[in-house]
Enzyme design. Structure first.
Site, short mmCIF file in Angstrom:
data_model
loop_
_atom_site.label_atom_id
_atom_site.label_comp_id
_atom_site.label_asym_id
_atom_site.label_seq_id
_atom_site.Cartn_x
_atom_site.Cartn_y
_atom_site.Cartn_z
N TYR A 132 11.53 -9.49 28.19
CA TYR A 132 10.23 -10.09 27.88
C TYR A 132 9.54 -9.33 26.75
CZ TYR A 132 5.53 -11.99 28.88
OH TYR A 132 4.30 -12.60 28.80
N ARG A 138 2.90 -12.67 40.61
CA ARG A 138 1.92 -11.87 39.88
C ARG A 138 0.86 -11.37 40.86
NH1 ARG A 138 1.04 -15.06 34.16
NH2 ARG A 138 1.84 -16.90 35.21
N GLN A 153 -1.29 1.92 32.79
CA GLN A 153 -2.66 1.53 32.43
C GLN A 153 -2.61 0.45 31.35
OE1 GLN A 153 -4.59 5.03 30.87
NE2 GLN A 153 -3.02 5.38 29.32
N ARG A 154 -3.61 -0.41 31.38
CA ARG A 154 -3.64 -1.46 30.36
C ARG A 154 -5.07 -1.99 30.22
NH1 ARG A 154 0.00 -5.97 31.82
NH2 ARG A 154 1.81 -4.83 31.07
#
Ligand code: NAD
Ligand code: UDP
Ligand code: UDP
Length: 321
Positions: free
Chosen positions: A151, A192, A282-283
Site C-alpha cells: 500500500y 479499521r 504517531q500520525r
C-alpha cells in the site's frame, strides 16, 4: 472532453462505490454534474450507491483500473484502492497493481483527454514518521519490504507517476495526502479502528486495542475530507499538491476507545491484542498548506462525527439481522 452543452462536467470517480468515493459522488451530483462511478466492488458495495441509480446523471461501471479504460470525461478522481490494512494485505500484489497500473491507466486516460486528474494518496507515504506533525516536505520513513509496503510503496509510486506525467506531458494533476478518515458507509467489517471499535461496542463484544494503545492517529470526518478534495480539484493548474488533508487533532487509540464507549453507551470491556508489524506509532497532519492554498480546515469535531457514524452502524446492524 465530454460534449456537454452547459457548465456541467462529466466526472469519473474510480473507487466510487467505496466509503469516501460514494460521499464524493453525492456532492458532485448535488453540484449538478454527471458522474461515472467506476469500481470493481472489491471493498466497495452496491449498497453505498443504491440511492443514486434513479439519478439520470449517475452511471455505474464495473471495471478494474488495472485494465485500460476508454471513456470521455472532463475530470478524474482516482480513488480506487483498498484502504484498510486487512483488505490491502489480503492480496498485496493486486494492491500494488491497483495503485501503480491503475495510476498509469488513469493518467494515460487523462493525457488523451487533456483533463485534470486527482490522486487519493495517503498519510502512509510518511510511513512510521520520525518528524511530527507531518508536513508535505517530509519524505517519510517507509519500510519497502514489510506487510504494509504494498500500500505505502504503491501509493508512493503513484505519486511519482503523477508528478512525472505532470513534468513530462504537462498534465494537470492534484495529489491529496489523506489522513485517517471515518464516517457513515465505512465497511462494518473492514478492520479499521473506528469501524471495529463501534461494531464491537454496539454488539457488546470486547474492544480490541492493539498494543498499549498509546499510538496516535488524527481522525477526519468524511464530509470535511470531501470538501477538501473538491477544493483541491477546483484550483488552477499551479496547485498540484501534494497537500495533506486530515484533522490535526491527534489522539491515542486508547482515548479513541473511550470516546466510542461514550458515544455508544456500551458496557464493553477493553482488551489488548498484539500490535501489527510496522504499525505507525504517531500520525498527525500539518495542514498549514491546505489552510493557505485551499482555505480549508476540518469543521466537524470527533464527537459530532462519531455520533453520525454510530447511527450509521446501528442501521447496518438492523439490516444484518
Ligand atoms: P474503500 O475500500 O471503501 O474504497 C476503495 C474503493 O476502490 C472500493 O469501492 C473498492 O471496491 C475499489 N477498488 C479497489 N481496487 C480496485 C480496482 N483495482 N479497480 C476498481 N476499483 C477498485 O476505501 P476508502 O476509505 O473509501 O478509500 C478511498 C481512497 O482514499 C483509497 O485510494 C485510499 O487509499 C484513500 N485513502 C483513504 C483513507 C481513509 O482513512 N479512509 C486514508 C488515506 C487514503
Ligand atoms: N490508457 C487508457 N485509456 C486511454 C488512454 C490510455 O486506459 O484513453 C492506458 C493505456 O493502457 C496505456 C496507459 O494508459 O498503456 C498509459 O498511456 P500513455 O499514453 O501514457 O502511454 P502508452 O503506454 O500508451 O505509450
Ligand atoms: N487498531 C486497534 N484496534 C483495532 C483496529 C486497529 O487498536 O481493532 C489500531 C491499529 O493498530 C492502528 C490504529 O488503530 O494503530 C489505526 O488502525 P487502522 O487500521 O484504522 O488504520 P491505519 O492508520 O493503521 O492505517
Amino acid at each position: 472532453m465530454a460534449r456537454l452543452y452547459d457548465s456541467r462536467k462529466r466526472i469519473l470517480v474510480t473507487g466510487g462505490a467505496g466509503f469516501i468515493g460514494s460521499h464524493l459522488i453525492d456532492r458532485l451530483l448535488a453540484g449538478g454534474h454527471e458522474v461515472i462511478c467506476l469500481d470493481n466492488l472489491f471493498t466497495g458495495t452496491k449498497r453505498n450507491i443504491d440511492h443514486l441509480h434513479d439519478n439520470p446523471r449517475f452511471e455505474f461501471m464495473r471495471h478494474d483500473v488495472t485494465f485500460p479504460l476508454y471513456v470521455e470525461v472532463d475530470e478524474i478522481y482516482n480513488l480506487a484502492c483498498p484502504a484498510s490494512p486487512v483488505h490491502y494485505q489480503y492480496d498485496p500484489v493486486q494492491t500494488t497493481k491497483t495503485s501503480v497500473h491503475g495510476a498509469i491507466n488513469m493518467l494515460g486516460l487523462a493525457k488523451r483527454l487533456r483533463c485534470k486528474i486527482l490522486q487519493a494518496s495517503t498519510s502512509e507515504v510518511y510511513g512510521d514518521p520520525t518528524v511530527h506533525p507531518q508536513a508535505e516536505r517530509y519524505w517519510g520513513n517507509v519500510n519497502p519490504i514489510g506487510p504494509r509496503s504494498c500500500y505505502d510503496e504503491g501509493k508512493r509510486c503513484a505519486e511519482t507517476l503523477f508528478f512525472d506525467y505532470h513534468r513530462q506531458h504537462g498534465l494537470e494533476i492534484k495529489v491529496a495526502r489523506i489522513f485517517n478518515t471515518y464516517g457513515p458507509r465505512m465497511h462494518h467489517a473492514d478492520g479499521r479502528v473506528v469501524s471495529n471499535f463501534i461494531m464491537q461496542a454496539l454488539t457488546g463484544r470486547d474492544i480490541t486495542i492493539y498494543g498499549d494503545g498509546q499510538q496516535t492517529r488524527s481522525f477526519c470526518y468524511v464530509d470535511d475530507l470531501v470538501e477538501g478534495l473538491l477544493r483541491l480539484m477546483a484550483k488552477d493548474k499551479d496547485v498540484t499538491g501534494p497537500v495533506n488533508l486530515g484533522n490535526p487533532s491527534e489522539i491515542t487509540i486508547a482515548q479513541l476507545a473511550m470516546h466510542i464507549v461514550e458515544a455508544t453507551g456500551a458496557s464493553s470491556k477493553i482488551i489488548h491484542a498484539k500490535l501489527p508489524r510496522d504499525d505507525p506509532s504517531q500520525r498527525c497532519p500539518d495542514i498549514a498548506l491546505a489552510k493557505t492554498a485551499l482555505d480549508w480546515e476540518p469543521l466537524v469535531t470527533l464527537d459530532a462525527g462519531l455520533k453520525k457514524t454510530v447511527t450509521h452502524f446501528r442501521n447496518v446492524l438492523k439490516s444484518l439481522k
